[in-house]
Design an enzyme around this catalytic site. Structure first.
Site, short mmCIF file in Angstrom:
data_model
loop_
_atom_site.label_atom_id
_atom_site.label_comp_id
_atom_site.label_asym_id
_atom_site.label_seq_id
_atom_site.Cartn_x
_atom_site.Cartn_y
_atom_site.Cartn_z
N GLY A 69 0.84 -1.19 0.00
CA GLY A 69 0.00 0.00 0.00
C GLY A 69 0.88 1.24 0.00
N THR A 70 1.99 1.15 0.71
CA THR A 70 2.93 2.27 0.78
C THR A 70 3.44 2.65 -0.61
OG1 THR A 70 3.63 1.65 3.00
CG2 THR A 70 5.20 2.95 1.70
N ASN A 150 -6.79 4.51 9.64
CA ASN A 150 -6.31 3.24 10.18
C ASN A 150 -6.28 3.20 11.70
OD1 ASN A 150 -4.28 5.17 9.21
ND2 ASN A 150 -2.84 3.89 10.28
N GLN A 178 -7.60 0.57 4.24
CA GLN A 178 -8.41 0.03 5.34
C GLN A 178 -9.81 -0.41 4.91
OE1 GLN A 178 -7.58 -0.71 8.54
NE2 GLN A 178 -5.47 -0.08 8.24
N HIS A 199 -2.42 -7.48 2.42
CA HIS A 199 -2.36 -8.10 3.75
C HIS A 199 -3.40 -7.54 4.72
CE1 HIS A 199 0.09 -5.17 6.29
NE2 HIS A 199 0.25 -4.65 5.10
N THR A 235 10.43 -7.71 -11.85
CA THR A 235 9.72 -8.97 -12.08
C THR A 235 8.67 -9.17 -11.01
OG1 THR A 235 11.71 -9.86 -13.09
CG2 THR A 235 10.06 -11.46 -12.36
N CYS A 319 3.46 0.55 11.97
CA CYS A 319 4.80 1.00 11.57
C CYS A 319 5.28 2.16 12.42
CB CYS A 319 4.82 1.34 10.09
SG CYS A 319 3.31 2.04 9.50
N1 PLP Z 1 -2.40 3.26 4.33
C1 PLP Z 1 -3.08 2.88 5.42
C2 PLP Z 1 -4.35 3.59 5.78
C3 PLP Z 1 -2.61 1.84 6.21
O1 PLP Z 1 -3.29 1.46 7.29
C4 PLP Z 1 -1.40 1.19 5.83
C5 PLP Z 1 -0.83 0.13 6.68
O2 PLP Z 1 -0.99 0.12 7.87
C6 PLP Z 1 -0.76 1.60 4.67
C7 PLP Z 1 -1.28 2.64 3.95
C8 PLP Z 1 0.51 0.96 4.21
O3 PLP Z 1 0.25 -0.31 3.64
P1 PLP Z 1 1.39 -1.38 3.56
O4 PLP Z 1 1.54 -2.01 4.89
O5 PLP Z 1 0.93 -2.37 2.53
O6 PLP Z 1 2.61 -0.67 3.11
#
Ligand code: PLP
Length: 377
Positions: A69-70, A150, A178, A199, A235, A319
């Site tokens: 997601g990041t 989140n 989310q 995930h 890849t 994180c």
């Molecule tokens: N955006 C939100 C709202 C999240 O809750 C998270 C992860 O906690 C992310 C982005 C980042 O996703 P990823 O863990 O796949 O990098």
């Protein structure tokens, strides 16, 4: 017995997804290769892409796979910034309670010549559409607001934000990590970019996806081969993408019953915790979120105790935990630093039964009472 109440951080891998991934872990064949082995891998990725396109309500070609997601949010925002000239539109608006994968891009955006402004939230973490109307003008290239927070679980008015953004010809990125897969379609939000992460919905870790509207331009951040229509070189992780596709289809087709089960456990837990201070009215949050504080009681102390007692919960974004900084989300909501360090997040998932929720509430209450009593003694 452990009771896992940290589903906003990550969810257990769906058995169906694991099973589907297994053959691909041992498969030799690069999806970019033209031989049978390569074509087979490419077909498996395409099947997953179909699943995501259905869930987004978009075209097959508008789905891009990446590592998280990041990365998806980075590509949407930084990729847009790099693809445009700040002398045309120089402003970018970000929600004040966005995930760090959005907010921490601000410095680089400023170096590129953009002016980044934060959209304020109310005490419950809600972005009021009026604040967007006040902030936006024809100089805004992009607005980025998550579909739900989140930490607090606060659901944002994504549709209204999209409507306002379009009035000004502004591009719109939604971090839907989310909420995906949900019943909302990208067109309901008028979104140009939507980032998601496998995930969080029972897929494998380290698979993200980005919806990017056909006709928008993005500058790739990873360059090299021509994978993902030259927008994201490297890849592909075939097994991971296959697992993500299976999880996406499964969750999308079980969504209503999942939400009901999750909400029932969350509501039971919340009802039993009558002594806590709730940060957000439950009706305004995602069905699995419960964010509370015990005023005067530091979250970290309670979380360590809960972990010993068999409960996995958190104080906010996974994180950021371990950092001594108070939650930027709670600070943006107007809490003091001390109050922000009291925030506790319990997030429910499909395997948490009502009796587990009740047991968890009993343990949380008892632990909070005992810590307070030991301080007074
Ligand atoms: N955006 C939100 C709202 C999240 O809750 C998270 C992860 O906690 C992310 C982005 C980042 O996703 P990823 O863990 O796949 O990098």
């Amino acid at each position: 017995m452990r009771i896992y109440l940290d589903h906003a951080a990550t969810t257990p891998l769906l058995p169906e997804a694991r099973e589907a991934m297994e053959p691909w872990l041992g498969h030799t064949g690069n999806p970019s290769s033209l031989h049978q082995e390569g074509r087979k891998a490419k077909a498996a990725i395409d099947e997953a892409r179909e699943a995501f396109a259905d869930a987004f309500g978009c075209l097959f070609a508008e789905v891009l796979f990446c590592s998280s997601g990041t990365e998806a949010a980075n590509l949407a925002i930084m990729g847009t910034a790099l693809a445009h000239d700040p002398s045309d539109r120089r402003r970018i608006l970000l929600g004040a309670t966005e995930h760090h994968c959005v907010l921490h891009q601000a410095k680089t955006l400023a170096k590129l010549g953009y002016q980044v402004d934060l959209l304020p939230v109310d005490r419950e973490g809600l972005i009021l559409p009026e604040s967007l109307s006040d902030a936006i003008d024809e100089n805004v290239l992009l607005v980025s607001v998550m579909s739900a927070n989140n930490e607090l679980g606060t659901i944002q008015p994504s549709q209204e934000i999209g409507r306002i953004a379009k009035e000004f010809g502004t591009l719109y990125h939604v971090d839907a990590v989310q909420t995906f897969p949900s019943s909302a379609r990208v067109d309901d939000w008028q979104a140009d970019f939507v980032s998601v992460s496998a995930h969080k919905f029972h897929g494998p870790v380290a698979i993200g996806a980005l919806y990017h509207r056909a006709g928008t331009t993005l500058h790739p951040l990873a360059v090299g081969g021509s994978q993902e229509r030259e927008l994201r070189a490297g890849t592909e992780n075939v097994a991971g993408i296959v697992g993500a596709g299976v999880a996406c289809r499964w969750v999308a087709s079980h969504r209503d019953e999942l939400e009901k089960t999750i909400k029932l456990s969350r509501d039971t837990f919340a009802q039993e915790l009558e002594s806590a201070t709730f940060s957000v009215t439950l009706a305004a949050t995602l069905p699995g979120h419960c964010h509370i504080r015990y005023p005067g009681l530091d979250a970290e102390t309670l979380l360590i105790r809960l972990d010993r007692e068999g409960i996995a919960a958190s104080s906010g974004a996974a994180c950021s935990s371990g950092s001594l900084e108070p939650s930027h989300v709670l600070i943006a909501c107007g809490y003091s630093e001390g109050e922000a360090k009291e925030g506790l997040r319990f997030t429910f998932g499909k395997d948490v039964s009502v009796s587990m929720a009740r047991e968890a509430a009993r343990i949380v209450k008892q632990s909070a009472d005992e810590i307070r009593a030991s301080r007074q003694a």
